[in-house]
Design a protein around this motif. Structure first.
Motif, short mmCIF file in Angstrom:
data_model
loop_
_atom_site.label_atom_id
_atom_site.label_comp_id
_atom_site.label_asym_id
_atom_site.label_seq_id
_atom_site.Cartn_x
_atom_site.Cartn_y
_atom_site.Cartn_z
N PRO A 27 2.03 -2.83 -16.43
CA PRO A 27 1.99 -4.55 -16.20
C PRO A 27 3.25 -4.87 -15.35
CG PRO A 27 1.28 -4.21 -18.31
CD PRO A 27 1.74 -2.84 -17.89
N SER A 28 4.31 -4.21 -15.45
CA SER A 28 5.08 -4.86 -14.68
C SER A 28 4.47 -4.24 -12.65
CB SER A 28 7.36 -3.91 -14.82
OG SER A 28 6.45 -2.75 -14.42
N ARG A 29 4.11 -2.90 -12.58
CA ARG A 29 3.99 -2.67 -11.00
C ARG A 29 2.99 -4.06 -10.43
NH1 ARG A 29 3.22 1.50 -8.26
NH2 ARG A 29 2.32 0.30 -5.73
N VAL A 30 2.31 -4.28 -11.84
CA VAL A 30 1.73 -5.88 -11.44
C VAL A 30 1.92 -6.60 -10.85
CG1 VAL A 30 -0.42 -7.08 -11.83
CG2 VAL A 30 -0.61 -4.73 -12.75
N LEU A 31 2.50 -7.21 -11.34
CA LEU A 31 3.84 -8.72 -11.66
C LEU A 31 4.45 -8.51 -10.66
CD1 LEU A 31 5.12 -9.53 -14.99
CD2 LEU A 31 3.25 -10.93 -14.10
N CYS A 32 5.15 -7.20 -9.73
CA CYS A 32 5.64 -7.28 -8.99
C CYS A 32 4.83 -7.16 -7.28
CB CYS A 32 6.53 -6.03 -8.33
SG CYS A 32 7.99 -5.10 -7.28
N ASP A 33 3.78 -6.30 -7.64
CA ASP A 33 3.07 -6.35 -6.12
C ASP A 33 2.31 -7.54 -6.15
OD1 ASP A 33 3.45 -3.60 -5.79
OD2 ASP A 33 1.79 -3.06 -6.74
N ALA A 34 1.71 -8.78 -6.90
CA ALA A 34 1.39 -9.62 -6.90
C ALA A 34 2.55 -10.32 -6.66
CB ALA A 34 0.54 -10.32 -8.33
N THR A 35 3.46 -10.62 -6.95
CA THR A 35 4.70 -11.43 -6.42
C THR A 35 4.78 -11.97 -4.72
OG1 THR A 35 5.56 -11.77 -8.61
CG2 THR A 35 6.97 -12.39 -6.92
N LEU A 36 4.74 -10.58 -4.08
CA LEU A 36 5.68 -10.08 -3.41
C LEU A 36 4.34 -10.65 -2.30
CD1 LEU A 36 7.00 -6.02 -3.38
CD2 LEU A 36 7.69 -8.47 -2.50
N CYS A 37 3.24 -10.17 -2.85
CA CYS A 37 2.12 -10.36 -1.55
C CYS A 37 2.25 -11.96 -1.63
CB CYS A 37 0.61 -10.59 -2.19
SG CYS A 37 0.32 -8.74 -2.32
N TRP A 38 2.34 -12.34 -2.77
CA TRP A 38 2.24 -15.02 -2.66
C TRP A 38 3.48 -15.02 -1.75
CZ3 TRP A 38 -0.47 -17.63 -2.63
CH2 TRP A 38 -2.61 -17.49 -3.82
N ASN A 66 -4.36 -11.08 5.75
CA ASN A 66 -3.76 -8.80 4.85
C ASN A 66 -3.43 -9.57 3.21
OD1 ASN A 66 -2.33 -6.66 5.21
ND2 ASN A 66 -4.26 -6.28 5.28
N ARG A 67 -2.18 -10.10 3.07
CA ARG A 67 -1.91 -10.45 2.19
C ARG A 67 -2.55 -10.52 0.78
NH1 ARG A 67 0.78 -6.31 1.10
NH2 ARG A 67 -1.49 -5.49 2.99
N PHE A 68 -3.02 -11.79 1.18
CA PHE A 68 -4.02 -12.28 0.03
C PHE A 68 -5.73 -11.71 -0.58
CE2 PHE A 68 -8.05 -14.44 -2.27
CZ PHE A 68 -7.43 -14.73 -3.13
N TYR A 69 -6.01 -10.50 1.18
CA TYR A 69 -6.81 -9.34 0.42
C TYR A 69 -6.12 -8.16 -0.53
CZ TYR A 69 -10.22 -5.63 1.66
OH TYR A 69 -10.96 -4.80 1.67
N ALA A 70 -5.08 -8.34 -0.07
CA ALA A 70 -4.19 -7.00 -0.81
C ALA A 70 -3.92 -7.93 -2.23
CB ALA A 70 -2.37 -6.79 -0.50
N LEU A 71 -4.11 -9.41 -2.54
CA LEU A 71 -4.31 -9.59 -3.77
C LEU A 71 -5.40 -9.17 -4.86
CD1 LEU A 71 -1.83 -13.22 -3.35
CD2 LEU A 71 -1.83 -11.78 -5.48
N TYR A 72 -6.31 -9.86 -3.20
CA TYR A 72 -7.66 -9.74 -3.98
C TYR A 72 -7.95 -7.97 -4.29
CZ TYR A 72 -12.83 -9.38 -3.44
OH TYR A 72 -14.40 -9.55 -3.85
N SER A 94 -5.59 -12.79 -12.73
CA SER A 94 -6.68 -12.58 -12.07
C SER A 94 -6.97 -13.69 -11.37
CB SER A 94 -7.59 -11.85 -12.31
OG SER A 94 -7.07 -10.20 -12.78
N ASP A 95 -7.45 -15.05 -12.08
CA ASP A 95 -8.36 -16.24 -11.39
C ASP A 95 -6.68 -16.90 -11.49
OD1 ASP A 95 -10.36 -15.98 -13.09
OD2 ASP A 95 -9.85 -16.75 -14.83
N LEU A 96 -5.38 -16.98 -12.62
CA LEU A 96 -4.76 -18.06 -11.54
C LEU A 96 -4.37 -17.86 -10.28
CD1 LEU A 96 -2.56 -20.46 -12.31
CD2 LEU A 96 -1.07 -18.46 -13.14
N LEU A 97 -4.00 -15.94 -9.95
CA LEU A 97 -3.28 -15.66 -8.67
C LEU A 97 -3.98 -15.20 -7.82
CD1 LEU A 97 0.27 -14.07 -9.71
CD2 LEU A 97 -0.34 -16.79 -9.54
#
Length: 319
Positions: A27-38, A66-72, A94-97
């Motif tokens: 989960p820490s990887r997910v949080l890090c990647d999503a945060t960087l995208c935003w 492109n960064r939203f595509y990464a989030l997607y 997933s819904d929130l971010l």
């Protein structure tokens, strides 16, 4: 050979024990990647706010999209409930971010996507139109597909309006919680971008980037990762293709390791950050017998070859 049997045969390439190891969640990887995208998205908005000139806007649009595509793509793992062990946390994250900003909800959208996984390349696949040769058998039809002319309304129907009912799926409804999330995001985006930058910012710095660099990019990727320049009847029944493409192709067409698509379809439990390792092991063990799996070197290269190949001989509906 029927598609489910074919895929079960291919899954022999990795042992169940190894798949379980590769399926461990971080989960820490997910949080890090999503945060960087935003962070990148907000930095692009901030750059336009500070310097609202045409060349900064033109640079901001692909960054945002492109960064939203990464989030997607991270949200795609959310559709498989592979972000967190808790389904409630997985869906809320997933819904929130990811999905609420584009009017979608994990709990409903995963029905369409999982139907695609269960019925890949068969008549019940709701995404079959994305890679069949039937609607891409001329240069004009192919261009029309690439710019979204054939896919936008069909995708909206399948995902949002219960189009998957035709494939035996029971479509749910938006709950009050879902509606609140979606409306809150749109209100925040419209109000924030309009007040900070201008009335034009919401369409130009949100709707356009997401449409071009997320929706269209994903539409093209799906075609290229399941497509063949042959009739559907002659294509391998499982259509599992991986791209070892240059970094710039991967950045725009398959962020977050989505280019390792064969491994993802064979083992959807493996999260996006472990797909490179899964692909490496899959390639090593399949050298003597690939089972019809393909590794291609370039998205653009295959697309160019498809333009040359059309019209495709005997392009008819496969059984």
């Amino acid at each position: 050979m029927d598609n489910p049997i074919e895929i079960e045969t291919l899954r022999r390439f990795l042992s169940p024990e190894r798949v379980r190891e590769l399926s461990k969640l971080r989960p820490s990887r997910v949080l890090c990647d999503a945060t960087l995208c935003w962070v990148f998205i907000f930095m692009a908005w901030l750059a336009v706010w500070a310097y609202p000139v045409w060349y900064v806007i033109l640079l901001a649009i692909p960054v945002i999209g492109n960064r939203f595509y990464a989030l997607y793509i991270i949200g795609h793992d959310g559709l498989h409930r592979r972000l967190f062990r808790s389904i409630k946390l997985n869906d809320f994250f997933s819904d929130l971010l990811v999905f609420a900003p584009i009017f979608a909800i994990t709990r409903l959208n995963n029905q369409n996507h999982l139907t695609h996984h269960r019925n890949l390349s068969r008549g019940h696949d709701p995404d079959h139109y994305k890679y069949t040769c039937l609607n891409k058998n001329s240069v004009i039809d192919l261009i029309c597909y690439l710019v979204g002319g054939q896919s936008l309304l069909k995708g909206i129907r399948n995902v949002f309006l219960g189009g998957s009912k035709a494939f035996g799926e029971k479509k749910g409804r938006y709950s009050l919680r879902d509606i609140v999330l979606i409306i809150s995001w749109q209100a925040a985006l419209i109000t924030g971008l309009s007040l900070a930058i201008g009335w034009w910012a919401y369409p130009v710095l949100w709707l356009v980037p997401v449409f071009v660099f997320t929706f269209l990019a994903d539409n093209v990727r799906t075609f290229l990762e399941h497509g063949f320049h042959s009739s559907d009847a002659d294509a391998p029944p499982h259509r599992l293709i991986t791209y070892w493409a240059p970094w710039w192709e991967r950045m725009f067409l398959s962020p977050m390791n989505m280019n390792y698509h064969a491994a993802h379809h064979l083992w959807p439990s493996i999260p996006y950050y472990n797909l490179p390792l899964a692909d490496q092991e899959l390639f090593e063990v399949s050298r003597s017998d690939s089972g019809g799996l393909l590794w291609r070197r370039s998205y653009i290269g295959f697309l160019a070859s498809y333009f040359v190949a059309v019209p495709i001989e005997d392009c008819i509906e496969s059984a």
